[in-house]
Design an enzyme around this catalytic site. Structure first.
Site, PDB file in Angstrom:
ATOM      1  N   HIS A   1       0.811  -1.229   0.000  1.00  0.00           N
ATOM      2  CA  HIS A   1       0.000   0.000   0.000  1.00  0.00           C
ATOM      3  C   HIS A   1       0.837   1.268   0.000  1.00  0.00           C
ATOM      4  CE1 HIS A   1      -3.382  -2.534   0.304  1.00  0.00           C
ATOM      5  NE2 HIS A   1      -3.590  -2.518   1.601  1.00  0.00           N
TER       6      HIS A   1
ATOM      7  N   HIS B   1     -10.123   1.694   0.519  1.00  0.00           N
ATOM      8  CA  HIS B   1      -9.881   0.661   1.522  1.00  0.00           C
ATOM      9  C   HIS B   1     -10.845   0.737   2.721  1.00  0.00           C
ATOM     10  CE1 HIS B   1      -7.656  -2.175   3.942  1.00  0.00           C
ATOM     11  NE2 HIS B   1      -6.732  -2.310   3.022  1.00  0.00           N
TER      12      HIS B   1
ATOM     13  N   GLU C   1     -11.373  -4.403  -2.075  1.00  0.00           N
ATOM     14  CA  GLU C   1     -10.452  -3.400  -2.633  1.00  0.00           C
ATOM     15  C   GLU C   1     -10.306  -3.615  -4.142  1.00  0.00           C
ATOM     16  OE1 GLU C   1      -6.747  -3.848  -0.320  1.00  0.00           O
ATOM     17  OE2 GLU C   1      -8.018  -4.747   1.232  1.00  0.00           O
TER      18      GLU C   1
HETATM   19  C1  G6D Z   1      -3.622  -7.263   5.489  1.00  0.00           C
HETATM   20  O1  G6D Z   1      -3.406  -8.506   3.484  1.00  0.00           O
HETATM   21  C2  G6D Z   1      -4.220  -7.544   4.134  1.00  0.00           C
HETATM   22  C3  G6D Z   1      -4.272  -6.326   3.258  1.00  0.00           C
HETATM   23  O2  G6D Z   1      -5.009  -6.621   2.079  1.00  0.00           O
HETATM   24  C4  G6D Z   1      -4.928  -5.214   4.023  1.00  0.00           C
HETATM   25  O3  G6D Z   1      -4.916  -4.072   3.220  1.00  0.00           O
HETATM   26  C5  G6D Z   1      -4.152  -4.966   5.299  1.00  0.00           C
HETATM   27  O4  G6D Z   1      -4.165  -6.113   6.104  1.00  0.00           O
HETATM   28  C6  G6D Z   1      -4.779  -3.841   6.106  1.00  0.00           C
HETATM   29  O5  G6D Z   1      -2.243  -7.077   5.373  1.00  0.00           O
END
Ligand code: G6D
Length: 348
Positions: free
Chosen positions: A108, A183, A313
């Protein structure tokens, strides 16, 4: 006509910059509150079958909650949402190495991704009167290790059809990977009320991208099996069979390479709230919220435990800069990256 949206002060960052909040209200009961930090949707109120609205996204009532560590509640994630394997990629013969903020991978957008940046705001005056807000920023060349000056905008609109429409646009002066997503963690029974295990979920995808134990993408595309959600499934029955109870990255079934298609449908039978997700994107990360461990207390004053909310997402293939055969996410000068995701609310 929608009420004209105006900025309110939500708080100030440690350096003094003001974080603004905007209320986007639709005439049919859907309303959203958006702040300029991270493009975060802090509140999203949707009516149930009796017409009673409840806030259906996880988050906080104040800025302090968003300045402390949290798992991207309601935010715009980028420059690349999802995981870039090992935080490394080659582009036009040059090697890049990004922060591996979710070891061993980059997640991210890194340590200070788009979710932690302050965006510029511009209320929009639409012919249909829908409440609409454009957020924009310049992600400078070298920000979090990415090449190129990326100009990016996100337009949030609440329509008379009870849709939250999210339109993104990006241009760059040098080739760079770009993959944005929204998100929010959804709970159609109301944030803080219960787990989403009572919800029913459909994801319109016949294939997915297997991940390893660290949720890193393995670079394969496989047919769905236990994670087949093409017919409505009760999440309490499905989650135990998912890898790490985490949820997968699905390749959305689409007849044509472009255009809005149905991605998923989420239903809370008790309240009668339903949410249909449509997108122009190629993938959707279903995340069950398994990582919520009860340490965060949300708007309702209740702790957010596992499965307190789930994410859908919509995005490109996160590791596409390394595996373009699974989805190219490289943006080049002269091109415009445009995507739309719609979260459409209705009642049963
Ligand atoms: C975890 O794998 C998930 C991700 O997809 C998510 O965005 C994150 O938690 C907040 O790592």
């Amino acid at each position: 006509m929608a009420e004209p949206i105006k900025a309110e002060i939500f708080g100030s960052l440690p350096g003094g910059d003001v974080v603004e909040a905007f209320d986007l209200k639709g005439p049919a009961g859907l309303s959203a509150r958006v702040i300029t930090l991270g493009g975060i949707v802090t509140h999203l109120r949707a009516p149930d079958r009796r017409g009673d609205a409840a806030d259906v996204v996880l988050g906080f009532n104040n800025l302090a909650g968003y300045l402390a560590p949290h798992p991207y509640f309601g935010a715009i994630a980028g420059r690349v949402a999802g995981r870039i394997s090992q935080g490394r990629f080659q582009l036009d013969g040059r090697e890049y190495s990004l922060a591996c903020n979710d070891p061993p991978n980059h997640l991210h957008g890194g340590d200070r991704g788009f979710d932690k940046r302050l965006w510029n705001s511009e209320p929009l005056d639409r012919a249909d009167g829908a409440a609409s807000l454009r957020l924009s920023r310049l992600s400078a060349d070298g920000e979090e290790g990415y090449p190129g000056n990326l100009r990016v905008s996100v337009i949030y609109t609440v329509t008379a059809a009870n849709e939250l429409v999210i339109e993104t646009e990006a241009t760059t002066d040098r080739p760079t990977p770009v993959n944005l997503t929204h998100h929010s963690y959804f709970n159609l029974a109301g944030e803080g009320s219960c787990s989403v295990e009572s919800h029913q979920l459909q994801v319109f995808a016949g294939s997915y991208a297997p991940a390893d134990a660290a949720s890193g993408l393995t670079g394969r595309r496989e047919p769905v099996t236990d994670n087949d959600l093409r017919t409505p499934k009760r999440l309490g029955d499905v989650i135990p069979n998912l890898r790490g109870r985490h949820g997968d990255l699905y390749f959305i079934d689409r007849a044509a390479p472009a255009g809005l298609v149905d991605v998923a449908r989420l239903v809370d039978p008790a309240s009668g709230r339903a949410m249909t997700v449509r997108s122009t994107e190629t993938c959707v990360q279903f995340y069950t919220g398994v990582g919520l461990d009860g340490t965060l207390v949300g708007k309702s004053g209740r702790k957010y435990g596992p499965f307190a909310g789930l994410c859908l997402e919509c995005e490109g293939f996160p590791d596409g800069v390394n595996r373009p055969e699974l989805g190219n996410i490289v943006l080049r000068p002269g091109e415009v990256s445009r995507h739309t995701t719609v979260y459409a609310f209705s009642t049963l």
